[in-house]
Write a protein that holds these residues in place. Structure first.
Motif, PDB file in Angstrom:
ATOM      1  N   GLY A  35       6.128  -4.981  12.883  1.00  0.00           N
ATOM      2  CA  GLY A  35       4.944  -5.406  12.142  1.00  0.00           C
ATOM      3  C   GLY A  35       4.234  -6.582  12.781  1.00  0.00           C
ATOM      4  N   LEU A 210      -6.101   6.035  11.755  1.00  0.00           N
ATOM      5  CA  LEU A 210      -5.610   5.340  10.564  1.00  0.00           C
ATOM      6  C   LEU A 210      -6.061   3.886  10.499  1.00  0.00           C
ATOM      7  CD1 LEU A 210      -2.058   6.751   9.835  1.00  0.00           C
ATOM      8  CD2 LEU A 210      -4.277   7.472   8.986  1.00  0.00           C
TER       9      LEU A 210
ATOM     10  N   PRO B  34       0.780  -9.457   7.790  1.00  0.00           N
ATOM     11  CA  PRO B  34      -0.100  -8.292   7.938  1.00  0.00           C
ATOM     12  C   PRO B  34       0.607  -7.033   8.428  1.00  0.00           C
ATOM     13  CG  PRO B  34      -0.391  -9.762   9.800  1.00  0.00           C
ATOM     14  CD  PRO B  34       0.668 -10.391   8.913  1.00  0.00           C
ATOM     15  N   GLY B  35       1.941  -7.054   8.476  1.00  0.00           N
ATOM     16  CA  GLY B  35       2.673  -5.877   8.971  1.00  0.00           C
ATOM     17  C   GLY B  35       2.433  -4.641   8.124  1.00  0.00           C
ATOM     18  N   LYS B  37       0.235  -2.049   6.327  1.00  0.00           N
ATOM     19  CA  LYS B  37      -1.075  -1.672   6.851  1.00  0.00           C
ATOM     20  C   LYS B  37      -2.029  -1.143   5.787  1.00  0.00           C
ATOM     21  CE  LYS B  37      -0.785  -3.079  10.975  1.00  0.00           C
ATOM     22  NZ  LYS B  37      -0.301  -4.406  10.571  1.00  0.00           N
ATOM     23  N   ASN B  38      -3.311  -1.188   6.138  1.00  0.00           N
ATOM     24  CA  ASN B  38      -4.401  -0.906   5.208  1.00  0.00           C
ATOM     25  C   ASN B  38      -5.195   0.319   5.644  1.00  0.00           C
ATOM     26  OD1 ASN B  38      -5.090  -2.423   7.519  1.00  0.00           O
ATOM     27  ND2 ASN B  38      -7.097  -2.923   6.646  1.00  0.00           N
ATOM     28  N   ALA B  39      -4.513   1.452   5.885  1.00  0.00           N
ATOM     29  CA  ALA B  39      -5.239   2.602   6.433  1.00  0.00           C
ATOM     30  C   ALA B  39      -6.166   3.257   5.422  1.00  0.00           C
ATOM     31  CB  ALA B  39      -4.265   3.626   7.000  1.00  0.00           C
ATOM     32  N   PHE B 142      -0.020   2.485  13.759  1.00  0.00           N
ATOM     33  CA  PHE B 142      -0.580   2.008  12.486  1.00  0.00           C
ATOM     34  C   PHE B 142       0.169   2.585  11.286  1.00  0.00           C
ATOM     35  CE2 PHE B 142      -3.943   0.703   9.537  1.00  0.00           C
ATOM     36  CZ  PHE B 142      -4.322  -0.508  10.104  1.00  0.00           C
ATOM     37  N   PRO B 145       4.775   0.979  10.263  1.00  0.00           N
ATOM     38  CA  PRO B 145       5.459   0.126   9.285  1.00  0.00           C
ATOM     39  C   PRO B 145       5.777   0.856   7.979  1.00  0.00           C
ATOM     40  CG  PRO B 145       3.676  -1.087  10.323  1.00  0.00           C
ATOM     41  CD  PRO B 145       3.533   0.349  10.760  1.00  0.00           C
TER      42      PRO B 145
END
Lengths: 794, 198
Positions: A35, A210, B34-35, B37-39, B142, B145
Motif C-alpha cells: 500500500g 481502476l 492511502p493504501g 484504494k478509491n477505484a 490498484f 490492496p
C-alpha cells in the motif's frame, strides 16, 4: 514543503543475472502490495484545495448564460472559473486536432462536457459549489449516427474546421476518411463461387482503468507549476497544457505519479489543465480526483462501429475479394479518431491474403461521447467483423472454419492491401494450429461426485440451472494488430542511462519519461540494463519531463521503442566504459585493443570469456552518462485516395479458442475456457508477457458478453456511468486462460521482440462470439451479446 | 465531528470530520493511509476493502462515524496482522489443511524463477503479499490492496480453498489488468505455502 506521494527512484538487485528472457519480478512489487506505492489520487499537500468540474447535463446545446455568483459566495470556495477566465487566447487542446475546449465556449457538444471548475477546501464543498452554478442551455438537435451527421440539414458539430483532414472528407461532420483500394474487387467478385455479406455493430467500450483520473498541481515560485499526474505520455500532455496556461514548457514540470491502469483512456488530457488553472488562480496546491461516475465522462472511449463486409470465395476455399465499409463514431471531439480510421482501414482485411480489396473507413463527428484510444485501436472492431465473416464463408462452403482460415492465412512475404510487404514472421496458420491443439476442458465440468456445482454453470450462484438447457459451443478467431505509431509519425523514444560505482558495486540508473501504467516497462528496463551492462543493481528513476520524450505507453510500443532506446543508450554507455577501461588498463592486456568486449557479471570480458578487469576498477572515480533518442524504421502516410503506403512498423498476431456454455433458455453465457496462442518475437519477461496476454484476453471477453456504454439515441446521454450498470468481467466471469507463447524473432526489432499488449484483445471477442454462435446456431451480428439476443426477446 | 478508532492496532483520531465522510476518505485523506484504494467509491470494485472488527467491508460504503470505537485493518497493517495470527496459529488454534486445495508442489509452478531484491527489501510481508509478487499477480496494482485483504480473510476462514471457492470469495474485487489468472495462482500459492508451513 514538498508534496506527499511524489515518486522516488527504485533500486532493484538480482541474485540471478536478471537479464532479458528471465521472469524477474516487478521492482515496484513490494511497494504495491504494502500500500506504499503512491498513485496520483494518493498525492497530498498541506493547505491543498480540491478541484471539481461542473459538466454539461445535456449533449448538444448553446450556453445562454452561466451564473457563478452563488458558488463563489460559499464559505470554503477559493475560485470558480469558466471560459471567460482562461488566461490566454489558446483555449482548445487535442492530440492531433485542437478542437477540444478547456471549458465550454458558448456551446456544449456532448453529455458531460466541462463547463466550469471550482476550487474549495473540501471535496464536498467543491461539489456543492459546482452544483450552485446556474447554467442556462438552449438545446439543439443531436447528431448520433451517420444518417443524422450527413443529412442535408445537419448541424455541423464543429463550424469552420481548418484541420488538415477537412480537404478530403465528404462532409464536415466526418473527421477523417481513409479508402484502401488494391486490385479490382468487382472483377474478382465475378470469379467467386460464393459471396457472403454481413452487417455488424460493435458497442462502445470503456477502458475502465481502476485508478481514477487524478493528480496534484502545485504552483511554484517562478510562476510555473508542478504537476503530478497519471498519464500515458508526459510530453504529449505538456505540449497541450503549456500553451493554454500561457507558460513556456519548461515552467510546467510534470512528474508521473502512480498510474492505476490506462488501456488508452489516459492518452487524452483529463484533469491536467483544470488542476493547473485552479492552482495558478488560487496560488495553492490543487488536487482533483474523479469519482467513477465522473470518470465515465472524463475520458474518451472505444469507438462504436458499424461494419459492412462482403467477402467472396471459390469452391476450393480461396478468398477472392473484400468490399468493406467501416463507420466509426468519434463523438464530439477528434481525439485519436484519424489514427483509429487509419488502423481500421489498413487492418480491415485481417491476417488473410486477399489481392482485390475495396475498403473505406470513416470516423464521424457526433454528439455522442468522444471516442479515441483503447487497446486494439481500430483493429478490434474490424477483427470482430472479419472473423464473423470467415465463419460465415466457411459455413457457406461447407468447410471447417479453422481449415478455411489456414488456406487463406497470410505469412511472411504477404503484401498487405496497403502494398506493404510483411517482412517478418507472420505465423497465422501456426497460431491457429497451436490453439486448436491445446487440450479441451472436460465436458459437463460442473458435475462432480458431490453433484452439480452451480458456480461452474451459466448463471452461477443465481442457481438458474443445474445443467438443463445448457449447450456447449467452440469458436476460433485470429487477428492482426500494428505495433507502434504508424503513417509516418516520428515515433521515437529517449533514454538516459548512467553507470557508476555506489557502495563498492557498479550500478546502472535508467531514466526515461515512459509511463509505467502497470505493463511492466520498469521491470524490462532493469533487465535490459543488466543484460547490456553486466550489473545486478539497477535504479529506475521516476518518469518526468526532465528527460526527453518516451512517446506514448500505447500501440503495444513501449518495450519495442523505449526498450530499444534503453538498449541503445546502454550500448553507448558500454562503449564509453570500455574507452575508460582501455585508457586505464589497456596496456596490461592486448585483448583490450583487439577483442570484442562485453560487460558481464560486473566485469569486462572478451567474447571468448576471458576476464580483463572489474567494472568497479574501471569506473572508480568516473561516472558515465548518456541521453539519446532512438527510432525504429520510419513509416509512410497512406495515400488519401488509394491507401497505399508502408504505413506500419510491425505486425502482431494472436489466436484464440473459446469454449462456452450457454443456458439457451435464459440466454446466460459461461465462458469455460479462453485459450490463446501468440507470437511474441522474444519474451523479454515471460511472466509479464503471459500477464499481458491474459489481461488483454479478458478485456476482449468483456466486449463479447458484458461491456457497453449505453447512449440514449434520442438524447445522446450516457445511461450507465457506473460499475453498477457498466459490467466488467469479475473473477467469476473469467475462465482459465491457457497461453501458448511462440517466439519467432523479428530481425528489425530490439532482441527480435514483438509488441504484444493489444493483439490478444482483438481475437478474444470474435472467438467468444463464434463459440456462442456454435452453441446456439444464432447469427449474432452485434457485440456485446446480451441474454435477450439469445432468447429472441430483444 | 471527532472520530476515534483503532487502525492496524494503533488508536487514531480525526477532527473536523464532516458527517458525510466515508471511512475510506478518513483513512486516505486524514490519517495518511492511502493504501486502501478509491477505484469506484460505490461499493462495486472492492479496491477499498478493509477489515472492520474482522469483517471485510468496502470502506467507501462505511460512514466514518460508524467506525467509532472499532478496529480497522488496512493493507498497510496486513503483514503485521498476518504475523500475529500465525503466532496464534502456532498454538494449534487454527484449522489444519486437508482435501480439495492445491499442494505446494503443484503450486510451485506459479512461482516465478526470479529471486530479485526489491525496494523495501527486508520488509516483512504477509504470505498473501509475497505470493502476489511471486506469481505476477500485480500489474498496475490498484486492485491489489483490496484483493490482498479479501484473499487473506478467505484463507483465514478456508485455508485450503478450491478454485471455485477462491473465485466466489474474490468476486467482489475487480481487476482490469491481469484477467485474474495470476491472482488465482497467487492465492493457490499462498494457500499451499501456508498449509505446508513454508
Amino acid at each position: 514543503m514538498a508534496a506527499t506521494g511524489a515518486p522516488t527512484k527504485i533500486t532493484q538487485g538480482s541474485q540471478t543475472k536478471g537479464g532479458i528472457g528471465e521472469s524477474t519480478l516487478r521492482p515496484d512489487g513490494t511497494l504495491k502490495v504494502t500500500g506504499e506505492f503512491a498513485y496520483s489520487s494518493d498525492m497530498w499537500h498541506e493547505d491543498m484545495l480540491w478541484g471539481q468540474i461542473l459538466r454539461s447535463t445535456v449533449a448538444h446545446a448553446e450556453i445562454v448564460s452561466i451564473d457563478t455568483g452563488e458558488a463563489l459566495a460559499m464559505a470554503g470556495v477559493y475560485a470558480v472559473m469558466t471560459y471567460e477566465d482562461l488566461p490566454t487566447e489558446v483555449r482548445n487542446y487535442g492530440l492531433e486536432i485542437q478542437d477540444t475546449p478547456v471549458l465550454a465556449h458558448g456551446k456544449v457538444r456532448h453529455h458531460g462536457e466541462p463547463v466550469a471548475i471550482v476550487a474549495a477546501d473540501h471535496p464536498e464543498t467543491a461539489r456543492r459549489a459546482a452544483a450552485k452554478i446556474k447554467v442556462e442551455y438552449r438545446e439543439l438537435p443531436v447528431i448520433t449516427d451517420e444518417a443524422s451527421a450527413t443529412a442535408p440539414d445537419a448541424i455541423l458539430v464543429h463550424e469552420g474546421r481548418d484541420d488538415h483532414h477537412i480537404g478530403h472528407v465528404p462532409h464536415p461532420n466526418i473527421v477523417h476518411r481513409q479508402p484502401i483500394v488494391r486490385g479490382d474487387a468487382d472483377a474478382a467478385a465475378a470469379r467467386a463461387d460464393v459471396i457472403v455479406k454481413g452487417e455488424y455493430y460493435f458497442g462502445m467500450q470503456d477502458q475502465a482503468f481502476l485508478g481514477p483520473e487524478s493528480g496534484l498541481a502545485v504552483p511554484s515560485e517562478d510562476g510555473g507549476v508542478e504537476l503530478y499526474v497519471a498519464t500515458q505520455w508526459l510530453h504529449s500532455d505538456l505540449k497541450q497544457i503549456a500553451p493554454v496556461l500561457g507558460l513556456p514548457e519548461d515552467k510546467v514540470r510534470m512528474t508521473l505519479s502512480g498510474v492505476g491502469g490506462a488501456f488508452g483512456g489516459r492518452e487524452d488530457l483529463s484533469m491536467q489543465i483544470h488542476a493547473c488553472l485552479l492552482a495558478m488562480r488560487t496560488g495553492k496546491p490543487v488536487k482533483i480526483v474523479y469519482n467513477r461516475f465522473e470518470s465515465f465522462f472524463g475520458h474518451v472511449h472505444r469507438h462504436p462501429a458499424r461494419l459492412f463486409y462482403e467477402h467472396g470465395a471459390t469452391k476450393d476455399g480461396k478468398l477472392t475479394h473484400l468490399k468493406c465499409r467501416i463507420v466509426l463514431d468519434g463523438g464530439a471531439y477528434a481525439s485519436a479518431s484519424p489514427a483509429v480510421v487509419g488502423n481500421a482501414s489498413s487492418l480491415a482485411v485481417g491476417p488473410y491474403v486477399i489481392d482485390d480489396v475495396d475498403i473505406e473507413a470513416i470516423a464521424l463527428y457526433s454528439n455522442n461521447p468522444p471516442c479515441g484510444a483503447m487497446r486494439g485501436f481500430g483493429a478490434v472492431q474490424a477483427c470482430f467483423a472479419y472473423e464473423a465473416q470467415m465463419d460465415k464463408v466457411a459455413k457457406e462452403l461447407g468447410m471447417d472454419p479453422v481449415e478455411f482460415r489456414r488456406i487463406n492465412a497470410m505469412e511472411q512475404g504477404t503484401i498487405m492491401p496497403t502494398g506493404q510487404p510483411v517482412d517478418s514472421p507472420a505465423p497465422v496458420a501456426e497460431l491457429l494450429r497451436r490453439v486448436k491443439a491445446m487440450p479441451m476442458p472436460p465436458e459437463r465440468q460442473w458435475e462432480s461426485s458431490e453433484g452439480s456445482d452451480v458456480r461452474q454453470l451459466p448463471g452461477g450462484l443465481s442457481n438458474t440451472t443445474h445443467g438443463e438447457g445448457v449447450v456447449r459451443g467452440i469458436g476460433y478467431a485470429v487477428g492482426i494488430k500494428n505495433v507502434g505509431f504508424s503513417e509516418g509519425f516520428d515515433d521515437y523514444s529517449t533514454a538516459k542511462v548512467r553507470m557508476e560505482v555506489i557502495g563498492g558495486e557498479p550500478v546502472a540508473t535508467v531514466h526515461t519519461a515512459m509511463a509505467e501504467v502497470g505493463q511492466g516497462g520498469v521491470t524490462v528496463h532493469a533487465q535490459i540494463a543488466r543484460t547490456e551492462l553486466g550489473v545486478t543493481q539497477v535504479t529506475i528513476a521516476p518518469a518526468d519531463t526532465q528527460v526527453g520524450s518516451a512517446g506514448s505507453t500505447s500501440a503495444s510500443r513501449q518495450t519495442y521503442v523505449t526498450g530499444g532506446a534503453v538498449k541503445n543508450a546502454c550500448e553507448l554507455v558500454r562503449e564509453k566504459v570500455l574507452e575508460i577501461g582501455r585508457r586505464k588498463f589497456g596496456s596490461y592486456h592486448p585483448a583490450w585493443a583487439t577483442a570484442e568486449l562485453l560487460l558481464e557479471g560486473g566485469k569486462v570480458v572478451t567474447d571468448g570469456g576471458e576476464v580483463l578487469g572489474d567494472l568497479v576498477d574501471v569506473l572508480e572515480g568516473e561516472a558515465v552518462e548518456v541521453e539519446e533518442e532512438w527510432r525504429h524504421r520510419p513509416t509512410e502516410p497512406f495515400d488519401l485516395r488509394t491507401g497505399q503506403g508502408n504505413g506500419h512498423v510491425q505486425y502482431s498476431f494472436a489466436a484464440h479458442r473459446a469454449v462456452v456454455e450457454v443456458d439457451t433458455e435464459l440466454g446466460l453465457v459461461k465462458v469455460v475456457e479462453l485459450a490463446c496462442a501468440q507470437d511474441v518475437g522474444k519474451a523479454l519477461n515471460p511472466l509479464s508477457v503471459i500477464g499481458q496476454i491474459q489481461g488483454g484476453t479478458t478485456q476482449g471477453l468483456g466486449i463479447a458478453i458484458m461491456e457497453e456504454i449505453v447512449v440514449d439515441p434520442k438524447t445522446a446521454k450516457v445511461r450507465n456511468p457506473s460499475f453498477t450498470d457498466y459490467l466488467l468481467p469479475t473473477i467469476l466471469d473469467t475462465p482459465t486462460i491457457p497461453v501458448d507463447v511462440l517466439e519467432l524473432a523479428d530481425d528489425h526489432a530490439p532482441y527480435g521482440l514483438r509488441g504484444i499488449g493489444e493483439a490478444p484483445t482483438l481475437s478474444s471477442t470474435p472467438a467468444v462470439l463464434a463459440a456462442i454462435r456454435n452453441a446456439t446456431g444464432l447469427a449474432l451480428d452485434r457485440t456485446p451479446v446480451r441474454p435477450e439476443h439469445l432468447t429472441g426477446t430483444a | 465531528m471527532r472520530v476515534n478508532f483503532t487502525v492496524n492496532g494503533r488508536p487514531q483520531e480525526a477532527d473536523d470530520v464532516w458527517e458525510g465522510e466515508s471511512l475510506l476518505y478518513v483513512l486516505r485523506e486524514r490519517m495518511g493511509l492511502p493504501g486502501s484504494k478509491n477505484a469506484c467509491e460505490q461499493g462495486e470494485c472492492g479496491s477499498c476493502t478493509v477489515r472492520l472488527d474482522g469483517v471485510p467491508v468496502c470502506s467507501c460504503l462505511v460512514a466514518a462515524g460508524q467506525a467509532q470505537g472499532r478496529e480497522v485493518v488496512t493493507v498497510e497493517g496486513l503483514a503485521e496482522f498476518a504475523k500475529d495470527r500465525a503466532e496464534g496459529c502456532a498454538t494449534g488454534a487454527c484449522g489444519s489443511a486437508a482435501g480439495k486445495g492445491t499442494t505446494l508442489d503443484q503450486a510451485k509452478r506459479w512461482q516465478a524463477g526470479g529471486t530479485d531484491s526489491q525496494t523495501g527489501e527486508g520488509t516483512e510481508l504477509a504470505p498473501i503479499q509475497q505470493a502476489f509478487i511471486d506469481a505476477g499477480a500485480v500489474q498496475c496494482g490498484f486492485c491489489t490492496p483490496g484483493l490482498l485483504v479479501a484473499a487473506d480473510e478467505m484463507l483465514e476462514r478456508n485455508p485450503n480453498p478450491s478454485d471455485a471457492d477462491i473465485r466466489e470469495a474474490l468476486s467482489g474485487n475487480l481487476c482490469r489488468c491481469t484477467g485474474y489468472e495470476k491472482i488465482m495462482d497467487a492465492v493457490r500459492l499462498a494457500a499451499a505455502r501456508q498449509s505446508e508451513g513454508v
